[in-house]
Design a protein around this motif. Structure first.
Motif, PDB file in Angstrom:
ATOM      1  N   PRO A  70       0.817  -1.207   0.000  1.00 52.22           N
ATOM      2  CA  PRO A  70       0.000   0.000   0.000  1.00 52.22           C
ATOM      3  C   PRO A  70       0.853   1.260   0.000  1.00 52.22           C
ATOM      4  N   ARG A  71       0.254   2.304  -0.583  1.00 47.52           N
ATOM      5  CA  ARG A  71       0.908   3.617  -0.675  1.00 47.52           C
ATOM      6  C   ARG A  71       0.133   4.620   0.169  1.00 47.52           C
ATOM      7  N   ILE A  72       0.863   5.300   1.026  1.00 51.63           N
ATOM      8  CA  ILE A  72       0.317   6.387   1.825  1.00 51.63           C
ATOM      9  C   ILE A  72       0.956   7.653   1.264  1.00 51.63           C
ATOM     10  N   VAL A  74       4.746   7.948  -0.022  1.00 48.05           N
ATOM     11  CA  VAL A  74       5.018   8.671  -1.262  1.00 48.05           C
ATOM     12  C   VAL A  74       4.867  10.158  -0.969  1.00 48.05           C
ATOM     13  N   MET A  75       5.963  10.888  -1.047  1.00 44.16           N
ATOM     14  CA  MET A  75       5.990  12.300  -0.703  1.00 44.16           C
ATOM     15  C   MET A  75       6.228  13.111  -1.975  1.00 44.16           C
ATOM     16  N   VAL A  76       5.211  13.865  -2.380  1.00 54.59           N
ATOM     17  CA  VAL A  76       5.255  14.620  -3.625  1.00 54.59           C
ATOM     18  C   VAL A  76       5.253  16.104  -3.289  1.00 54.59           C
ATOM     19  N   GLY A  77       6.273  16.810  -3.732  1.00 54.00           N
ATOM     20  CA  GLY A  77       6.303  18.250  -3.531  1.00 54.00           C
ATOM     21  C   GLY A  77       7.718  18.782  -3.457  1.00 54.00           C
ATOM     22  N   PRO A  78       7.841  20.099  -3.637  1.00 50.89           N
ATOM     23  CA  PRO A  78       9.155  20.721  -3.572  1.00 50.89           C
ATOM     24  C   PRO A  78       9.634  20.835  -2.128  1.00 50.89           C
ATOM     25  N   VAL A  79      10.932  20.738  -1.940  1.00 48.59           N
ATOM     26  CA  VAL A  79      11.540  20.931  -0.626  1.00 48.59           C
ATOM     27  C   VAL A  79      11.902  22.403  -0.488  1.00 48.59           C
ATOM     28  N   ALA A  80      11.456  23.023   0.612  1.00 52.32           N
ATOM     29  CA  ALA A  80      11.728  24.443   0.851  1.00 52.32           C
ATOM     30  C   ALA A  80      11.981  24.674   2.342  1.00 52.32           C
ATOM     31  N   LYS A  81      12.902  25.545   2.653  1.00 52.11           N
ATOM     32  CA  LYS A  81      13.192  25.979   4.027  1.00 52.11           C
ATOM     33  C   LYS A  81      13.736  24.883   4.934  1.00 52.11           C
ATOM     34  N   ARG A 103      15.341   9.084   5.666  1.00 50.90           N
ATOM     35  CA  ARG A 103      15.693   8.209   4.545  1.00 50.90           C
ATOM     36  C   ARG A 103      15.493   6.762   4.961  1.00 50.90           C
ATOM     37  N   ARG A 104      14.534   6.142   4.331  1.00 48.99           N
ATOM     38  CA  ARG A 104      14.276   4.710   4.509  1.00 48.99           C
ATOM     39  C   ARG A 104      13.877   4.163   3.145  1.00 48.99           C
ATOM     40  N   ARG A 105      13.987   2.855   3.004  1.00 48.18           N
ATOM     41  CA  ARG A 105      13.652   2.233   1.709  1.00 48.18           C
ATOM     42  C   ARG A 105      12.191   2.445   1.335  1.00 48.18           C
ATOM     43  N   ASN A 106      11.318   2.690   2.308  1.00 50.75           N
ATOM     44  CA  ASN A 106       9.891   2.836   2.013  1.00 50.75           C
ATOM     45  C   ASN A 106       9.410   4.285   2.069  1.00 50.75           C
ATOM     46  N   ILE A 107      10.338   5.234   2.076  1.00 54.55           N
ATOM     47  CA  ILE A 107       9.968   6.652   1.944  1.00 54.55           C
ATOM     48  C   ILE A 107      10.487   7.119   0.590  1.00 54.55           C
ATOM     49  N   HIS A 108       9.583   7.636  -0.229  1.00 57.32           N
ATOM     50  CA  HIS A 108       9.918   8.030  -1.600  1.00 57.32           C
ATOM     51  C   HIS A 108       9.681   9.533  -1.758  1.00 57.32           C
ATOM     52  N   TRP A 109      10.751  10.300  -1.879  1.00 57.75           N
ATOM     53  CA  TRP A 109      10.675  11.742  -2.084  1.00 57.75           C
ATOM     54  C   TRP A 109      10.682  11.976  -3.592  1.00 57.75           C
ATOM     55  N   ALA A 137      -3.147  12.011 -10.994  1.00 57.85           N
ATOM     56  CA  ALA A 137      -2.614  10.692 -11.336  1.00 57.85           C
ATOM     57  C   ALA A 137      -1.845  10.093 -10.165  1.00 57.85           C
ATOM     58  N   TYR A 138      -1.150  10.931  -9.401  1.00 59.34           N
ATOM     59  CA  TYR A 138      -0.453  10.436  -8.213  1.00 59.34           C
ATOM     60  C   TYR A 138      -1.464  10.002  -7.160  1.00 59.34           C
ATOM     61  N   LEU A 139      -2.423  10.878  -6.851  1.00 54.52           N
ATOM     62  CA  LEU A 139      -3.412  10.573  -5.823  1.00 54.52           C
ATOM     63  C   LEU A 139      -4.221   9.329  -6.170  1.00 54.52           C
ATOM     64  N   ALA A 140      -4.504   9.123  -7.443  1.00 53.47           N
ATOM     65  CA  ALA A 140      -5.270   7.943  -7.867  1.00 53.47           C
ATOM     66  C   ALA A 140      -4.546   6.648  -7.514  1.00 53.47           C
ATOM     67  N   GLY A 141      -3.252   6.704  -7.357  1.00 53.57           N
ATOM     68  CA  GLY A 141      -2.464   5.517  -7.039  1.00 53.57           C
ATOM     69  C   GLY A 141      -2.168   5.335  -5.566  1.00 53.57           C
ATOM     70  N   TRP A 142      -2.804   6.127  -4.705  1.00 52.71           N
ATOM     71  CA  TRP A 142      -2.577   6.013  -3.266  1.00 52.71           C
ATOM     72  C   TRP A 142      -3.722   5.258  -2.607  1.00 52.71           C
ATOM     73  N   ASP A 143      -3.433   4.650  -1.486  1.00 51.79           N
ATOM     74  CA  ASP A 143      -4.445   3.947  -0.693  1.00 51.79           C
ATOM     75  C   ASP A 143      -4.983   4.820   0.431  1.00 51.79           C
ATOM     76  N   ALA A 144      -4.227   5.802   0.842  1.00 51.69           N
ATOM     77  CA  ALA A 144      -4.641   6.756   1.880  1.00 51.69           C
ATOM     78  C   ALA A 144      -3.744   7.974   1.755  1.00 51.69           C
ATOM     79  N   ALA A 145      -4.190   9.076   2.358  1.00 55.15           N
ATOM     80  CA  ALA A 145      -3.416  10.315   2.342  1.00 55.15           C
ATOM     81  C   ALA A 145      -3.049  10.707   3.767  1.00 55.15           C
ATOM     82  N   LEU A 146      -1.963  11.431   3.879  1.00 60.19           N
ATOM     83  CA  LEU A 146      -1.419  11.815   5.175  1.00 60.19           C
ATOM     84  C   LEU A 146      -1.179  13.319   5.198  1.00 60.19           C
ATOM     85  N   ILE A 147      -1.555  13.940   6.311  1.00 62.57           N
ATOM     86  CA  ILE A 147      -1.210  15.346   6.557  1.00 62.57           C
ATOM     87  C   ILE A 147      -0.352  15.335   7.825  1.00 62.57           C
TER      88      ILE A 147
END
Length: 174
Positions: A19-21, A49-56, A64-70, A81-91
């Motif tokens: 699963p992808r969070i 799955v972490m999608v977005g620009p890195v700032a500050k 850094r872990r094998r199951n964290i994807h920046w 298209a990214y969200l369609a492939g997730w099983d849940a979302a995280l804030i």
């Protein structure tokens, strides 16, 4: 709404197991990196799955872990298209001065995508989304893992929840 339909998998997400969070947004000082790292450590079979620009923040300091994807910054039209492939979302926002008055628009975006959401106790997420049982509020690694465990095991099995989400979103713009 596009995220609720089948879509071609983005190339950089296609090889990531499930699963992808997911999280989409700016990756900055507002994030609770200990929480992200703790979730990844507790459930190495889940993919964050972490999608977005890195700032500050220094990218070298990101967990850094094998199951964290920046995956980096994506254009707004690419996000469904990214969200369609997730099983849940995280804030995964920290509770600090930077988030005290934040009102994350990603909450209704995730809900509009039909994704179950777990959020830390950010005031504008707790009220109204947490109070209406549309978003699960969790602040610790254990609480977050338990909430995501439930969501991942029943993803797509709650048409009543989705109908309630649609009713709330239809009455409120963002």
């Amino acid at each position: 709404g596009r995220a609720r339909r089948d879509q071609p998998e983005p190339a950089d997400q296609a090889a990531i197991a499930r699963p992808r969070i997911g999280y989409s947004g700016v990756i900055d000082e507002r994030m609770d990196y200990a929480l992200i790292d703790g979730i990844a450590a507790a459930r190495p079979d889940w993919q964050l799955v972490m999608v977005g620009p890195v700032a500050k923040v220094d990218p070298a300091g990101l967990p850094r872990r094998r199951n964290i994807h920046w995956l980096g910054k994506k254009s707004y039209p690419e996000l469904p298209a990214y969200l369609a492939g997730w099983d849940a979302a995280l804030i995964p926002f920290a509770r600090n001065d930077a988030t005290r008055f934040i009102s994350p628009t990603k909450t209704p975006e995730y809900l509009a995508a039909g994704l179950p959401v777990v959020s830390t106790s950010i005031r504008d997420v707790v009220t109204p989304y947490g109070q209406k049982n549309l978003v699960t509020i969790a602040d610790t690694v254990d609480e977050t893992v338990a909430a995501l465990d439930t969501m991942v095991s029943r993803h797509g099995d709650s048409p009543l929840w989705l109908r309630r989400v649609d009713e709330v979103l239809a009455r409120n713009g963002w």
